[in-house]
Design an enzyme around this catalytic site. Sequence first.
Site, short mmCIF file in Angstrom:
data_model
loop_
_atom_site.label_atom_id
_atom_site.label_comp_id
_atom_site.label_asym_id
_atom_site.label_seq_id
_atom_site.Cartn_x
_atom_site.Cartn_y
_atom_site.Cartn_z
N ARG A 1 -36.41 -43.96 -18.30
CA ARG A 1 -35.45 -44.86 -18.96
C ARG A 1 -34.04 -44.77 -18.39
O ARG A 1 -33.18 -45.56 -18.73
CB ARG A 1 -35.45 -44.59 -20.47
CG ARG A 1 -36.68 -45.16 -21.15
CD ARG A 1 -36.70 -44.84 -22.63
NE ARG A 1 -37.00 -43.43 -22.86
CZ ARG A 1 -36.76 -42.80 -24.02
NH1 ARG A 1 -36.18 -43.44 -25.02
NH2 ARG A 1 -37.08 -41.54 -24.17
N LYS B 1 -1.66 -36.46 5.55
CA LYS B 1 -3.01 -35.97 5.81
C LYS B 1 -2.96 -34.87 6.86
O LYS B 1 -2.22 -35.02 7.83
CB LYS B 1 -3.87 -37.13 6.30
CG LYS B 1 -5.33 -36.81 6.45
CD LYS B 1 -5.95 -37.51 7.65
CE LYS B 1 -5.53 -36.85 8.93
NZ LYS B 1 -6.10 -37.39 10.14
N ASN C 1 14.37 -34.31 7.16
CA ASN C 1 14.35 -35.56 6.39
C ASN C 1 13.53 -36.61 7.15
O ASN C 1 13.80 -36.88 8.32
CB ASN C 1 15.77 -36.07 6.20
CG ASN C 1 15.80 -37.29 5.30
OD1 ASN C 1 15.84 -37.18 4.09
ND2 ASN C 1 15.75 -38.47 5.91
#
Length: 456
Positions: free
Chosen positions: A15, A350, A376
């Site tokens: 089911r 990443k 920066n």
Amino acid sequence: MKVTAVLLAAGQGTRMKSKLPKVLHLVAGKPMLWHALQSIRQSTTEKPIVVIGHGADQVVHYLGDSAQTVLQQPQLGTGHAVMQAESLLKDKTDLVVVCYSDMPLLRGETLQKLVETQKNNRGPVSILTVMADDSHGFGRIIRKPDGTVEAIVEEAVATPDQLQIKELNVGGYCFDANWLWDALHRIPKNPTKGEYYLTDMIGLASQAGLPVQATLMDDLQETIGVNTRVHLAEVETAMCRRINQQHMLNGVTLIDPASTYIETGVQIGMDTVIMPNTYLSGKTEIGEDNVIGPNSIIQNSKIGNRCKVLASVVEGAWLEDDIDMGPFARLRKGAHLASHVHMGNFGEVKDSYLAAGVKMGHFSYIGNAQIGANTNIGAGTITCNYDGEKKHATEIGENVFIGSDTMLVAPLTIGAGSRTGAGSVVTKNVAEDTLVVGVPARAIKKLESKIKKVSR
Ligand code: UD1
Ligand code: MG
């Protein structure tokens, strides 16, 4: 005393309408089987035995060496399933706990109570029962006048009177092993289905004058068995609530538990606040005094203390302390941000290390890069790390100022204290304390050194 569990997991789970074996469906990020094994571990002393059948290969693969397995082929009922464990267990254990693998909410403590009940029972078996108004699909418990259990009657064969009984068979059993194996062979074959029902063991004991004890459970939720995806969602909600409550009791503030999803195994430190609509998953560790969310996804990541992660996605990353990120920042696998990094909107990092105090305010992509302290990164900076075939590294020193819209064509090194003009396309390494501008960028000026100002 040796206590061994036999976990039944051979059924098809038709089911569920799924290609995946039922017991591998996830609840709070872990397969139902995992949850069942967790509870079992709390109440048994030996490695469990899992009875497998449908999807056996996948289940064996998942289990690894966390359990022994026996194959039940064909599947001729729950009694028949337990028989398959006889060759592995006979004369090797004192008690056998049998339970079903599709009840992920069943607690270890509940199984512990069941084992205790059986330890004090002079008869051969004890079972878990529960009182419920909705008895659909459950076996009914028939008690003797002395309070012991006389029989379990399956719904399909119950009389109208028996169907009215509110005490139900949960599907947790603790057997005296000395009695179990012989008795299993005395289970009659069910005439309509041709199956051997484990529940018939109760009648067998009681007819032989041996007392069967019941542990009556009070938490109905624990007994939910998953047969369809509707049940799966019900169990997910209940498990999620349980996990959230535990975090709150441990000192974590959840502003809106109903919209906070925390998978099993995620760790969160004291006084961290989780804002609404936040999903914490996988192997994730979050320290103290952080504010996570609203609208954040943290997966397989480590976050230190006092960080703010607003409306951001963090996957496979490591954030140290006092980091401020978002809204709409994305950290991917291998991103490592040292303390006091600031990462504003629409930035992606990443496989890169951003040293302490790096600022990356807006619209930048940093991939395969090492960035020195207090540098920066101007708006719109891109590390052009992929040439269509390979990834290349970018190394930027300390106290560098990367001007807006700079393209850093890797492989590339930018010396400490340098600057790039807005819109530069940097294709060649830049020495320390040098200003470069243009397309392609060229050095136009030596700068007053900033390197020595950095405390090392
Ligand atoms: C069973 C009980 C019922 C109880 C209910 C609670 C029996 C006969 N009935 O019914 O009294 O109230 O659970 O949910 O036990 N399985 C095998 N091999 C088989 C058959 C089943 O491993 O040949 C496994 C299934 O994978 C499942 C578990 O045993 O994990 C229970 O089987 P299921 O068919 O769901 O039994 P129910 O009809 O729910
Ligand atoms: Mg069932």
